[in-house]
Scaffold this motif. Structure first.
Motif, PDB file in Angstrom:
ATOM      1  N   VAL A 350       0.839  -1.209   0.000  1.00  0.00           N
ATOM      2  CA  VAL A 350       0.000   0.000   0.000  1.00  0.00           C
ATOM      3  C   VAL A 350       0.869   1.253   0.000  1.00  0.00           C
ATOM      4  CG1 VAL A 350      -1.672   1.335   1.345  1.00  0.00           C
ATOM      5  CG2 VAL A 350      -1.965  -1.129   1.096  1.00  0.00           C
ATOM      6  N   VAL A 351       1.908   1.270   0.827  1.00  0.00           N
ATOM      7  CA  VAL A 351       2.786   2.454   0.895  1.00  0.00           C
ATOM      8  C   VAL A 351       3.537   2.646  -0.422  1.00  0.00           C
ATOM      9  CG1 VAL A 351       4.673   3.569   2.142  1.00  0.00           C
ATOM     10  CG2 VAL A 351       3.036   2.158   3.381  1.00  0.00           C
ATOM     11  N   LEU A 352       3.973   1.569  -1.036  1.00  0.00           N
ATOM     12  CA  LEU A 352       4.706   1.660  -2.297  1.00  0.00           C
ATOM     13  C   LEU A 352       3.838   2.278  -3.394  1.00  0.00           C
ATOM     14  CD1 LEU A 352       7.238   1.027  -3.945  1.00  0.00           C
ATOM     15  CD2 LEU A 352       6.383  -1.299  -4.258  1.00  0.00           C
ATOM     16  N   VAL A 353       2.600   1.833  -3.510  1.00  0.00           N
ATOM     17  CA  VAL A 353       1.681   2.409  -4.500  1.00  0.00           C
ATOM     18  C   VAL A 353       1.423   3.880  -4.189  1.00  0.00           C
ATOM     19  CG1 VAL A 353      -0.679   2.305  -5.389  1.00  0.00           C
ATOM     20  CG2 VAL A 353       0.605   0.198  -5.031  1.00  0.00           C
ATOM     21  N   SER A 354       1.336   4.221  -2.912  1.00  0.00           N
ATOM     22  CA  SER A 354       1.062   5.604  -2.515  1.00  0.00           C
ATOM     23  C   SER A 354       2.196   6.550  -2.895  1.00  0.00           C
ATOM     24  CB  SER A 354       0.818   5.671  -1.009  1.00  0.00           C
ATOM     25  OG  SER A 354      -0.296   4.887  -0.628  1.00  0.00           O
ATOM     26  N   VAL A 355       3.439   6.065  -2.838  1.00  0.00           N
ATOM     27  CA  VAL A 355       4.580   6.899  -3.227  1.00  0.00           C
ATOM     28  C   VAL A 355       4.495   7.269  -4.706  1.00  0.00           C
ATOM     29  CG1 VAL A 355       7.079   6.848  -3.611  1.00  0.00           C
ATOM     30  CG2 VAL A 355       6.134   6.155  -1.410  1.00  0.00           C
ATOM     31  N   ALA A 356       4.157   6.286  -5.531  1.00  0.00           N
ATOM     32  CA  ALA A 356       3.965   6.581  -6.958  1.00  0.00           C
ATOM     33  C   ALA A 356       2.831   7.575  -7.152  1.00  0.00           C
ATOM     34  CB  ALA A 356       3.674   5.288  -7.721  1.00  0.00           C
ATOM     35  N   ALA A 357       1.764   7.435  -6.372  1.00  0.00           N
ATOM     36  CA  ALA A 357       0.623   8.343  -6.482  1.00  0.00           C
ATOM     37  C   ALA A 357       1.001   9.770  -6.082  1.00  0.00           C
ATOM     38  CB  ALA A 357      -0.524   7.842  -5.616  1.00  0.00           C
ATOM     39  N   LEU A 358       1.887   9.927  -5.090  1.00  0.00           N
ATOM     40  CA  LEU A 358       2.322  11.274  -4.682  1.00  0.00           C
ATOM     41  C   LEU A 358       3.011  11.996  -5.834  1.00  0.00           C
ATOM     42  CD1 LEU A 358       3.733  10.699  -1.071  1.00  0.00           C
ATOM     43  CD2 LEU A 358       1.788  12.142  -1.696  1.00  0.00           C
ATOM     44  N   VAL A 377      -3.611  11.134  -0.504  1.00  0.00           N
ATOM     45  CA  VAL A 377      -2.726   9.996  -0.759  1.00  0.00           C
ATOM     46  C   VAL A 377      -2.006   9.568   0.521  1.00  0.00           C
ATOM     47  CG1 VAL A 377      -0.674   9.228  -2.010  1.00  0.00           C
ATOM     48  CG2 VAL A 377      -2.391  10.600  -3.186  1.00  0.00           C
ATOM     49  N   LEU A 378      -1.564  10.545   1.320  1.00  0.00           N
ATOM     50  CA  LEU A 378      -0.867  10.220   2.557  1.00  0.00           C
ATOM     51  C   LEU A 378      -1.789   9.550   3.569  1.00  0.00           C
ATOM     52  CD1 LEU A 378       1.451  13.333   2.987  1.00  0.00           C
ATOM     53  CD2 LEU A 378       2.154  10.968   2.570  1.00  0.00           C
ATOM     54  N   LEU A 379      -3.071   9.842   3.499  1.00  0.00           N
ATOM     55  CA  LEU A 379      -4.040   9.145   4.355  1.00  0.00           C
ATOM     56  C   LEU A 379      -4.016   7.644   4.048  1.00  0.00           C
ATOM     57  CD1 LEU A 379      -6.451   9.279   6.386  1.00  0.00           C
ATOM     58  CD2 LEU A 379      -7.935   9.543   4.393  1.00  0.00           C
TER      59      LEU A 379
END
Length: 491
Positions: A350-358, A377-379
């Motif tokens: 989940v965190v890995l996908v979120s980094v790309a989304a940021l 995204v950070l949520l």
């Protein structure tokens, strides 16, 4: 709940949880100082005329001395009184924070930050050792869940708190805030924290040669990264110190094996790394902490210097991460005994996908909307992050003897601090190097910061991918061991 025995000293349930919350308070403000300084860097640069290298050292110098002190004081806490070391570390942290707040020059600020890091390194191993000793079984999972929730809040809420301090009275209030907080927690340690163990009888064994070799090894490893800022003025010769690191590391390993063979207690018992849960869990958390602190730092810098929002609002973007990680850390601590490593692996994904989304949000949304997109995204990232720290901590220490809890915890903390320092240096160097290279390219200021943020976050994503890969490997190997396909590793 009936009384339980912690080492040779019986403690009731209420005493154990009272000690736990005192320990968590110490850990919280120790970690806060890793992240709340981030939003104050532009103000420090303007106030004291600090260079990019000096700003890097304000952040990473604290991490360096923090890391150097962890293992020796973890060993000392395992052999003597953790409560005394709590008092020593808190007192020194209070004094160092006041010196940071009063610093008239950037050089004085750096010296005070180094002292503050030593104080953090004295007290943090006592936190992990005490929690490891206080709880067993499912109750330990709950304790580490609450601990992970607190650390998640401290890490993510740090920029918000720092922004509030800067808005209220300038960057010096980031450090003044520590003084009353430390005094309150110090009172809690003195009057509320019980003696959780008796000192180990006999002569104190600290392995002085091992301590010196260990310090030289860590210093040689971290020094080139501490002085990596991305500026054209960076000295390329600093990378030769990595050769010295290899030499010192080999000498340290040889000495520790020789010292242990003589029947004495080495600084780091390498036998612990033959325990798969400890070895793999430590590698996962090192890679994770090489990514997460620079993620917050780069996001804060991008929002302040690129998008142009104030420090307090830049810090508030991470509040969602703090809240979500607190919730999932608590439940992750409860569920880890049931699900184990798959819980950590899912959180990392989940965190890995979120980094790309940021990075995508930074590029695609209008500047006035970017902070809200990043907050969303950070949520989600926080929800995943909460499933990493506390469950991984429980798995990592699950097979470690209680008597070595402080040392084992400090080894993990050392890995986190080294990872944070290296990750921060790499992220910042990519960020600032891109700005230096593209400042005369004719691109708009925002476009330059878009690229700088993207390159920095690419490094963050790479380290998270490494953590995810290690977690998957550990998951597969654990299932094979349990099914009898391969023999159990020696412990």
């Amino acid at each position: 709940m009936t009384d339980a025995t912690t080492a040779s000293i019986p403690l009731s349930s209420s005493h154990r949880w009272r000690a736990f919350w005192v320990c968590v308070s110490v850990a919280a403000f120790t970690i806060l100082d890793l992240s709340k300084i981030n939003v104050g860097l532009p103000a420090i640069e303007e106030s004291l005329g600090a260079s990019s290298t000096q700003l890097q050292l304000v952040v990473s110098g604290y991490i360096l001395t923090f890391g150097l002190a962890l293992v020796p004081f973890g060993r000392l806490g395992d052999q003597r009184s953790r409560k005394v070391l709590f008092i020593l570390g808190l007192s020194l942290f209070t004094i160092a924070s006041a010196l940071c707040a009063l610093a008239p020059t950037v050089e004085m600020l750096l010296a005070a930050r180094l002292l503050q890091g030593i104080a953090a390194g004295i007290q943090m191993p006592q936190v992990m050792g005490t929690i490891q000793q206080l709880f067993v079984g499912k109750e330990r999972g709950r304790a580490f869940g609450l601990f992970g929730a607190t650390i998640g809040i401290a890490t993510a809420f740090g920029p918000t708190l720092g922004g509030l301090m800067v808005a209220a009275g300038g960057w010096r209030w980031i450090f003044w805030f520590n003084v009353p907080l430390c005094l309150v927690v110090l009172a809690g340690v003195i009057w509320l924290l019980p003696q959780t163990r008796r000192a180990t009888p006999g002569k104190l064994q600290l392995d002085p040669v091992g301590i010196v070799l260990f310090a030289l090894t860590i210093l040689a490893l971290m020094w080139p990264f501490l002085f990596t800022t991305g500026s054209p003025e960076d000295d390329p010769n600093r990378w030769w110190l990595l050769s010295a690191f290899a030499v010192f590391a080999a000498l340290f390993f040889w000495w520790e094996r020789r010292y242990a063979a003589s029947g004495k207690q080495p600084l780091i018992p390498f036998a612990m790394f033959r325990i798969p849960s400890f070895r793999n869990g430590t590698l996962v958390i090192i890679a994770y902490f090489t990514a997460i602190p620079p993620m917050f730092l780069l996001t804060t810098l991008f929002l302040q210097t690129g998008v142009g929002i104030s420090p307090v609002f830049a810090g508030m973007v991470s509040i969602g991460f703090a809240v979500a990680s607190a919730v999932t850390s608590y439940y992750g601590g409860l569920l880890v005994t049931r699900f184990g490593r798959p819980l950590v692996t899912a959180g990392l994904g989940v965190v890995l996908v979120s980094v790309a989304a940021l990075a995508i949000v930074a590029y695609t949304l209008p500047p006035e909307v970017v902070p809200y997109g990043m907050a969303a995204v950070l949520l989600v990232a926080g929800a995943g992050g909460g499933l990493v720290i506390a469950p991984n901590q429980t798995i990592t220490l699950s097979e470690i003897p209680v008597r070595d809890g402080g040392l084992a915890g400090s080894v993990g903390q050392l890995g986190q601090r080294v990872g944070t320092s290296v990750g921060t240096a790499i992220g910042l160097s990519l960020f600032y190097a891109t700005i230096f290279q593209e400042s005369d390219s004719g691109l708009s200021s925002l476009s330059v910061y878009h690229d700088a943020y993207a390159y920095g976050m690419a490094a963050v994503g790479a380290f998270l991918a490494l953590a995810f890969l290690i977690s998957v490997i550990d998951l597969v190997s654990t299932r094979r061991r349990r099914s009898g396909d391969v023999p159990q590793a020696a412990s």
